[in-house]
Design a protein around this motif. Structure first.
Motif, PDB file in Angstrom:
ATOM      1  N   GLU A  42      25.323  28.294 -46.283  1.00 38.08           N
ATOM      2  CA  GLU A  42      24.384  27.855 -47.318  1.00 38.08           C
ATOM      3  C   GLU A  42      23.636  26.619 -46.807  1.00 38.08           C
ATOM      4  N   LEU A  43      22.310  26.684 -46.778  1.00 34.32           N
ATOM      5  CA  LEU A  43      21.516  25.540 -46.346  1.00 34.32           C
ATOM      6  C   LEU A  43      21.482  24.507 -47.470  1.00 34.32           C
ATOM      7  N   LEU A  44      21.993  23.308 -47.191  1.00 38.99           N
ATOM      8  CA  LEU A  44      22.052  22.246 -48.196  1.00 38.99           C
ATOM      9  C   LEU A  44      20.794  21.390 -48.197  1.00 38.99           C
ATOM     10  N   ASN A  45      20.326  21.022 -47.021  1.00 39.40           N
ATOM     11  CA  ASN A  45      19.075  20.267 -46.933  1.00 39.40           C
ATOM     12  C   ASN A  45      18.523  20.309 -45.518  1.00 39.40           C
ATOM     13  N   SER A  46      17.282  19.957 -45.391  1.00 43.39           N
ATOM     14  CA  SER A  46      16.623  19.876 -44.079  1.00 43.39           C
ATOM     15  C   SER A  46      15.827  18.583 -44.039  1.00 43.39           C
TER      16      SER A  46
ATOM     17  N   GLU B 128      12.169   7.663 -37.555  1.00 40.42           N
ATOM     18  CA  GLU B 128      11.463   7.581 -38.827  1.00 40.42           C
ATOM     19  C   GLU B 128      11.415   8.957 -39.489  1.00 40.42           C
ATOM     20  N   GLU B 129      11.923   9.029 -40.723  1.00 37.27           N
ATOM     21  CA  GLU B 129      11.906  10.311 -41.434  1.00 37.27           C
ATOM     22  C   GLU B 129      10.508  10.602 -41.937  1.00 37.27           C
ATOM     23  N   THR B 130      10.088  11.853 -41.784  1.00 40.71           N
ATOM     24  CA  THR B 130       8.751  12.259 -42.204  1.00 40.71           C
ATOM     25  C   THR B 130       8.843  13.456 -43.150  1.00 40.71           C
ATOM     26  N   ILE B 131       7.771  13.698 -43.871  1.00 38.16           N
ATOM     27  CA  ILE B 131       7.722  14.810 -44.824  1.00 38.16           C
ATOM     28  C   ILE B 131       7.642  16.132 -44.073  1.00 38.16           C
TER      29      ILE B 131
ATOM     30  N   LYS C 292       7.545  16.931 -28.467  1.00 36.95           N
ATOM     31  CA  LYS C 292       6.885  15.727 -28.997  1.00 36.95           C
ATOM     32  C   LYS C 292       7.868  14.834 -29.747  1.00 36.95           C
ATOM     33  N   TYR C 293       9.154  15.063 -29.548  1.00 36.05           N
ATOM     34  CA  TYR C 293      10.218  14.321 -30.219  1.00 36.05           C
ATOM     35  C   TYR C 293      10.145  14.444 -31.736  1.00 36.05           C
ATOM     36  N   GLU C 294       9.802  15.642 -32.195  1.00 37.24           N
ATOM     37  CA  GLU C 294       9.967  15.959 -33.616  1.00 37.24           C
ATOM     38  C   GLU C 294      11.388  16.518 -33.752  1.00 37.24           C
ATOM     39  N   ILE C 295      12.199  15.867 -34.551  1.00 35.51           N
ATOM     40  CA  ILE C 295      13.623  16.203 -34.642  1.00 35.51           C
ATOM     41  C   ILE C 295      13.902  16.813 -36.014  1.00 35.51           C
TER      42      ILE C 295
END
Length: 204
Positions: free
Chosen positions: A182-186, A198-201, A163-166
């Motif tokens: 170490e995971l810095l961010n997602s 478009e960035e989503t929560i 569904k083109y969720e990236i």
């Protein structure tokens, strides 16, 4: 087709015509579109840029991260120098591309830029009907990272759903290879109806 007909009617200077006249115009536009479709199927193009884009293989979704081993994703075609500018690059850039399924009738292309002989940067592009970029999103790159108490590198991993969720994950890897990344961010993106990333929560 309707847009073309409306434009033609406006250019007529307000002159009145009967219904048969406009039906003839509709038929002419339909025939022109049919001829273009037949030419494309036969591999006949007037525009070399359009011809090249139509040669790109289409990789199905989903797609998971392959790191720097981009060949594990699929076959990337070399981008001709005269088409580099369609992705915002100079003619000297070394690019490869792979087509993805369209999103809201907009072409989506995965592009690889070779930063050096072994280091790729992977990006997603959405393109308009004139093969110009609408938006782009970097989904993989690797960079050196120096800290006050350590040094290593940051790198990205990604996952693209059907569904083109990236989903993009940014990691830090110490030069001590026995230490876990170490995971810095997602971050999570979708392609909206305007062709923008478009960035989503991220729902926990």
């Amino acid at each position: 087709m309707l847009a073309s007909l409306a434009l033609f009617m406006m250019s007529c200077g307000g002159k009145k015509h009967d219904a048969a006249y406009y039906m003839d115009m509709v038929d002419s536009i339909r025939k022109a579109e049919q001829v273009k479709e037949i030419q494309q199927k036969a591999g006949i193009y007037n525009d070399p840029v359009e011809a090249w884009f139509d040669t790109l293989g289409i990789h199905t979704l989903p797609i998971k991260s392959a790191g720097a081993e981009i060949w594990e994703i699929g076959h990337f075609s070399p981008v001709p120098m005269n088409i580099n500018e369609n992705f915002g690059y100079s003619a000297s850039a070394k690019l490869k591309a792979l087509g993805l399924p369209s999103a809201y009738r907009r072409r989506v292309v995965m592009v690889v830029e070779m930063v050096d002989s072994v280091t790729p940067r992977l990006m997603l592009y959405t393109m308009d009907k004139k093969y110009q970029p609408i938006d782009q999103l970097t989904i993989y790159e690797k960079k050196d990272n120096d800290r006050t108490d350590d040094y290593g590198e940051t790198y990205m991993e990604y996952y693209i759903t059907s569904k083109y969720e990236i989903m993009l994950l940014l990691y830090y890897q110490s030069h001590h290879q026995d230490q876990k990344p170490e995971l810095l961010n997602s971050r999570r993106f979708v392609i909206n109806k305007d062709g923008q990333f478009e960035e989503t929560i991220i729902e926990l």
